[in-house]
Enzyme design. Sequence first.
Site, short mmCIF file in Angstrom:
data_model
loop_
_atom_site.label_atom_id
_atom_site.label_comp_id
_atom_site.label_asym_id
_atom_site.label_seq_id
_atom_site.Cartn_x
_atom_site.Cartn_y
_atom_site.Cartn_z
N GLN A 1 0.83 -1.20 0.00
CA GLN A 1 0.00 0.00 0.00
C GLN A 1 0.87 1.26 0.00
OE1 GLN A 1 -3.31 -0.02 -0.33
NE2 GLN A 1 -3.41 2.21 -0.37
N ALA B 1 -5.67 4.94 -0.40
CA ALA B 1 -5.53 5.07 1.05
C ALA B 1 -4.06 5.23 1.43
CB ALA B 1 -6.12 3.86 1.74
N SER C 1 -5.80 1.29 4.62
CA SER C 1 -6.54 0.52 3.64
C SER C 1 -7.15 -0.71 4.30
CB SER C 1 -5.63 0.05 2.51
OG SER C 1 -6.34 -0.90 1.71
N ASP D 1 -12.07 -6.91 -3.75
CA ASP D 1 -12.72 -6.23 -4.86
C ASP D 1 -13.12 -7.29 -5.87
OD1 ASP D 1 -12.14 -3.77 -3.67
OD2 ASP D 1 -10.20 -3.62 -4.70
N GLU E 1 -18.40 2.40 -3.77
CA GLU E 1 -17.59 1.33 -4.39
C GLU E 1 -18.40 0.04 -4.39
OE1 GLU E 1 -13.64 0.77 -2.90
OE2 GLU E 1 -13.02 2.82 -3.33
N TRP F 1 -18.10 -2.58 -5.79
CA TRP F 1 -17.29 -3.78 -6.01
C TRP F 1 -16.49 -4.21 -4.78
CZ3 TRP F 1 -16.29 1.09 -8.00
CH2 TRP F 1 -15.17 1.73 -7.45
N HIS F 2 -16.42 -3.36 -3.76
CA HIS F 2 -15.55 -3.64 -2.61
C HIS F 2 -16.35 -4.37 -1.52
CE1 HIS F 2 -12.18 -2.50 0.31
NE2 HIS F 2 -13.17 -2.83 1.13
ZN LIG Z 1 -11.24 -2.32 -2.44
#
Ligand SMILES: [Zn+2]
Length: 244
Positions: free
Chosen positions: A124, A145, A150, A159, A208, A210-211
């Site tokens: 990250q 992030a 994150s 995801d 989001e 998809w998360h």
């Molecule tokens: Zn994500």
Amino acid sequence: MTVSAQAATGSKAEITVDYQGQSKTAQLTVKSSLEETIALVNNIPTVTNPADLAVVVNKQRSLPADYVPAGLVEPNVPFPFAGKAEKKLLREPAARALESLFAAAQKDGIQLYGVSGYRSYRTQKALFEGYVKTQGAEHASRYSANPGKSEHQTGLAMDVSGADSRTRLEEPFADTPEGKWLAAHCAEHGFIIRYPKGKEEITGYAYEPWHLRYVGQSMAKEIMEKGISLEEYFQDAVAVQSKP
Ligand SMILES: [Zn+2]
């Protein structure tokens, strides 16, 4: 009444009072208030329960820099890329739940792909610094992030996409058959849409669809049915007092 110290966050306890032929039952959900699970570490507000399946990580609540979840495994689901990769990994309970979610989707004619799961602090950090270098600091903090902040570092987030790469990690994914199926069924397997539409002020992130974040079935169902964010789930938690 005593609730076991091992009781999982989100588990329910029932209190029934019988009195003169009358009976009344109240339900209590086991959860700590968010203030109880944070402490300053090197001046950074850091969560004290990084391994809790219900941990809340966001821009105000970092994971310890050295936190690496135990028991990371690769879920047996399709990814749009081949080979071994850190981002295929999830913690065991989340991995098994993802497999059951994907299998249920397939039964309904929906083909899902894992795109990005576990991300280490180090990965990250490199990602974020790359963004700063190419896009500038402001853009970086809007779309990526800071290291430690994150949710992917928990090993509980994945995801997800459909076969169409044009909607991969893009908001229109919500309107695809895969996106709609996920929103309707993810909670049955213990997942929530972590960054819901209209909750940016609370979660710190744009929608989001998809998360996915694993929290376990009972919490996931309550969160998705009420249409709330993970942060809001903890808003009515009562701080527990230590016994004198
Ligand atoms: Zn994500």
